[in-house]
Design a protein around this motif. Sequence first.
Motif, PDB file in Angstrom:
ATOM      1  N   PRO A  49       0.811  -1.233   0.000  1.00  0.00           N
ATOM      2  CA  PRO A  49       0.000   0.000   0.000  1.00  0.00           C
ATOM      3  C   PRO A  49       0.839   1.276   0.000  1.00  0.00           C
ATOM      4  CG  PRO A  49       0.094  -0.876   2.209  1.00  0.00           C
ATOM      5  CD  PRO A  49       0.823  -1.871   1.333  1.00  0.00           C
ATOM      6  N   PHE A  50       1.767   1.371  -0.938  1.00  0.00           N
ATOM      7  CA  PHE A  50       2.626   2.549  -1.036  1.00  0.00           C
ATOM      8  C   PHE A  50       2.672   3.008  -2.489  1.00  0.00           C
ATOM      9  CE2 PHE A  50       4.267   0.111   2.548  1.00  0.00           C
ATOM     10  CZ  PHE A  50       4.324   1.074   3.546  1.00  0.00           C
ATOM     11  N   THR A  51       2.835   4.288  -2.677  1.00  0.00           N
ATOM     12  CA  THR A  51       2.982   4.840  -4.015  1.00  0.00           C
ATOM     13  C   THR A  51       4.303   5.582  -4.110  1.00  0.00           C
ATOM     14  OG1 THR A  51       1.986   6.267  -5.692  1.00  0.00           O
ATOM     15  CG2 THR A  51       1.766   6.976  -3.408  1.00  0.00           C
ATOM     16  N   LYS A  52       4.958   5.450  -5.236  1.00  0.00           N
ATOM     17  CA  LYS A  52       6.261   6.080  -5.433  1.00  0.00           C
ATOM     18  C   LYS A  52       6.088   7.462  -6.046  1.00  0.00           C
ATOM     19  CE  LYS A  52       9.730   3.538  -6.789  1.00  0.00           C
ATOM     20  NZ  LYS A  52      10.682   2.754  -7.633  1.00  0.00           N
ATOM     21  N   LYS A  53       6.899   8.397  -5.604  1.00  0.00           N
ATOM     22  CA  LYS A  53       6.864   9.737  -6.189  1.00  0.00           C
ATOM     23  C   LYS A  53       8.254  10.343  -6.170  1.00  0.00           C
ATOM     24  CE  LYS A  53       5.822  12.683  -2.167  1.00  0.00           C
ATOM     25  NZ  LYS A  53       4.898  13.675  -1.584  1.00  0.00           N
ATOM     26  N   THR A  54       8.468  11.336  -6.978  1.00  0.00           N
ATOM     27  CA  THR A  54       9.739  12.055  -7.036  1.00  0.00           C
ATOM     28  C   THR A  54       9.525  13.480  -6.540  1.00  0.00           C
ATOM     29  OG1 THR A  54      10.534  10.746  -8.904  1.00  0.00           O
ATOM     30  CG2 THR A  54      11.614  12.862  -8.518  1.00  0.00           C
ATOM     31  N   VAL A  55      10.361  13.898  -5.636  1.00  0.00           N
ATOM     32  CA  VAL A  55      10.269  15.251  -5.064  1.00  0.00           C
ATOM     33  C   VAL A  55      11.590  15.962  -5.301  1.00  0.00           C
ATOM     34  CG1 VAL A  55       9.841  16.613  -2.982  1.00  0.00           C
ATOM     35  CG2 VAL A  55       8.734  14.392  -3.266  1.00  0.00           C
ATOM     36  N   LYS A  56      11.547  17.154  -5.830  1.00  0.00           N
ATOM     37  CA  LYS A  56      12.752  17.971  -6.012  1.00  0.00           C
ATOM     38  C   LYS A  56      12.702  19.118  -5.006  1.00  0.00           C
ATOM     39  CE  LYS A  56      13.488  16.950 -10.930  1.00  0.00           C
ATOM     40  NZ  LYS A  56      14.836  16.367 -10.785  1.00  0.00           N
ATOM     41  N   VAL A  57      13.612  19.076  -4.041  1.00  0.00           N
ATOM     42  CA  VAL A  57      13.658  20.084  -2.982  1.00  0.00           C
ATOM     43  C   VAL A  57      14.796  21.054  -3.274  1.00  0.00           C
ATOM     44  CG1 VAL A  57      13.801  20.522  -0.509  1.00  0.00           C
ATOM     45  CG2 VAL A  57      12.807  18.374  -1.346  1.00  0.00           C
ATOM     46  N   ALA A  58      14.440  22.268  -3.674  1.00  0.00           N
ATOM     47  CA  ALA A  58      15.444  23.297  -3.977  1.00  0.00           C
ATOM     48  C   ALA A  58      15.776  24.050  -2.700  1.00  0.00           C
ATOM     49  CB  ALA A  58      14.919  24.250  -5.044  1.00  0.00           C
ATOM     50  N   SER A  59      16.998  23.906  -2.244  1.00  0.00           N
ATOM     51  CA  SER A  59      17.405  24.567  -1.002  1.00  0.00           C
ATOM     52  C   SER A  59      17.299  26.084  -1.127  1.00  0.00           C
ATOM     53  CB  SER A  59      18.853  24.197  -0.665  1.00  0.00           C
ATOM     54  OG  SER A  59      19.311  24.917   0.453  1.00  0.00           O
ATOM     55  N   ASP A  60      16.845  26.728  -0.058  1.00  0.00           N
ATOM     56  CA  ASP A  60      16.974  28.175   0.015  1.00  0.00           C
ATOM     57  C   ASP A  60      18.353  28.474   0.614  1.00  0.00           C
ATOM     58  OD1 ASP A  60      16.794  27.911   2.794  1.00  0.00           O
ATOM     59  OD2 ASP A  60      14.672  28.429   2.869  1.00  0.00           O
ATOM     60  N   PRO A  61      18.717  29.722   0.802  1.00  0.00           N
ATOM     61  CA  PRO A  61      20.077  30.014   1.308  1.00  0.00           C
ATOM     62  C   PRO A  61      20.409  29.374   2.644  1.00  0.00           C
ATOM     63  CG  PRO A  61      19.110  31.989   0.375  1.00  0.00           C
ATOM     64  CD  PRO A  61      18.014  30.967   0.416  1.00  0.00           C
ATOM     65  N   VAL A  62      19.385  28.996   3.416  1.00  0.00           N
ATOM     66  CA  VAL A  62      19.661  28.457   4.749  1.00  0.00           C
ATOM     67  C   VAL A  62      19.355  26.971   4.880  1.00  0.00           C
ATOM     68  CG1 VAL A  62      19.386  30.678   5.862  1.00  0.00           C
ATOM     69  CG2 VAL A  62      17.402  29.194   5.627  1.00  0.00           C
ATOM     70  N   GLY A  63      18.979  26.283   3.814  1.00  0.00           N
ATOM     71  CA  GLY A  63      18.827  24.838   3.919  1.00  0.00           C
ATOM     72  C   GLY A  63      17.597  24.275   3.235  1.00  0.00           C
ATOM     73  N   TYR A  64      17.346  22.988   3.495  1.00  0.00           N
ATOM     74  CA  TYR A  64      16.254  22.259   2.840  1.00  0.00           C
ATOM     75  C   TYR A  64      14.975  22.226   3.663  1.00  0.00           C
ATOM     76  CZ  TYR A  64      19.908  20.463  -0.258  1.00  0.00           C
ATOM     77  OH  TYR A  64      20.939  20.358  -1.164  1.00  0.00           O
ATOM     78  N   GLY A  65      15.105  22.164   4.992  1.00  0.00           N
ATOM     79  CA  GLY A  65      13.919  22.232   5.839  1.00  0.00           C
ATOM     80  C   GLY A  65      13.250  20.902   6.142  1.00  0.00           C
ATOM     81  N   PHE A  66      14.019  19.834   6.325  1.00  0.00           N
ATOM     82  CA  PHE A  66      13.426  18.581   6.789  1.00  0.00           C
ATOM     83  C   PHE A  66      14.463  17.760   7.538  1.00  0.00           C
ATOM     84  CE2 PHE A  66      15.234  17.484   2.686  1.00  0.00           C
ATOM     85  CZ  PHE A  66      15.643  16.161   2.787  1.00  0.00           C
ATOM     86  N   VAL A  67      13.960  16.792   8.322  1.00  0.00           N
ATOM     87  CA  VAL A  67      14.811  15.926   9.123  1.00  0.00           C
ATOM     88  C   VAL A  67      14.476  14.479   8.777  1.00  0.00           C
ATOM     89  CG1 VAL A  67      15.326  15.124  11.471  1.00  0.00           C
ATOM     90  CG2 VAL A  67      15.038  17.560  11.018  1.00  0.00           C
ATOM     91  N   ILE A  68      15.495  13.659   8.614  1.00  0.00           N
ATOM     92  CA  ILE A  68      15.278  12.246   8.340  1.00  0.00           C
ATOM     93  C   ILE A  68      15.787  11.395   9.490  1.00  0.00           C
ATOM     94  CG2 ILE A  68      15.260  12.442   5.831  1.00  0.00           C
ATOM     95  CD1 ILE A  68      18.200  11.699   5.770  1.00  0.00           C
TER      96      ILE A  68
END
Length: 396
Positions: free
Chosen positions: A314-333
């Motif tokens: 029950p999962f779907t695959k997707k592609t995400v392009k995260v363009a960093s701003d001057p101070v970073g990407y904004g997520f934690v893994i």
Amino acid sequence: MQRHRTESRGVSGCTVGHSSQRRMDIMAIGEELRERLHASDDSLIKDRRYHLKLYPSCFVGQEVVDWLLKNREAESREQAVEVMRTLQDYNVLHHVCDDHDFKDDFLFYRFRKDDGTYPEESDAIAFARGQRLYSRLKKDKNMIKDRKYHLKTYKKCFVGKEFVDWLIANGDVPSRDEGVKEGRELLEAGVIHHVCDDHHFRDEHLFYRFKNDETEAKKFSDVLSLLKSMSPRVRRSTKEQRSRKGTVNGTGAGTGAVTGTRAEAPSQSEEEEATYTPMYPASSDRKPMPVPSPSEEPVAQPVTVDQLMASGAPFTKKTVKVASDPVGYGFVIRGAQPVHVHTVDPSGPAAVAGLTVGEYLVSVNGQDVLNSTHTEAARLILIGPTTATLVTMKKI
């Protein structure tokens, strides 16, 4: 006796080894660059605003590369980036949220001396303290100056006894013994040395010099020759230490495990079992994301890689392009095998790109990370382009 400077040791055998000395040389070049950028008419280091938040004393990577070429400190943009990354490897500078290696792009960086985030290593601390003392001593024209002895002139040096007097008079140390201790720590860290490397630091009429005032290894591009003169093992160790010491633990592609500035890379079991701690080190400037309470926390359900990729899952695959701003990407893994998105800054680039909490990472910039730890995945984001391409699996 012939008086000359010995590289590996003086008569007293108290000077630092080759690798430590070259490290201090690189850090001194970084400090020289910092001072020049601060004094530049172009106002390269200054407080900058982005999305209503103020980032003190930072510079733009692209602008500094322009400046280095303009001032003939580098032969090409590629060389400038290589040297700046070396300075970053030696903890001279860093991205304001520790989300990027140095890049020739519109990203904010800062010298660690300007935000007090030198790593807690004895030589780095001694170096930072030495630079503060050097900046103050330069203002006293009677301390660091050319001195003659037996018809020979010793450039830009100071007298050990006078240095101890100065430390006591300015309240830096309470006693002469403490002054000698300070001088010895600076010498052992490679910040100062006896002009002929014949003495450890003593409270006597002996000449010493700050490494900053050495005529050699002052050019920006000399960093590369210093780096090449080190053994491959030392160069590799320095890069590996920076990648392990929490430099990916900003509010961008940060890890969820507790890894202070001196911590080694956690084991896989530690990574999987670690209690969530928000990763916003003292160097991080993005506003911390709110930490959800245990009852509200959208925890990713434990799944294996096989379960995630099974036909009909029950999962779907997707592609995400995260363009960093001057101070970073904004997520934690967090997590391992597979890695999942633990937190997303609602005002950051990741949220704008459509990345959500609970998604599992399949690949980062074209490299498979299904069997990786979050530390390994975060490193791929750190060294990659400013737009991170993530392939994820999201629960339907």
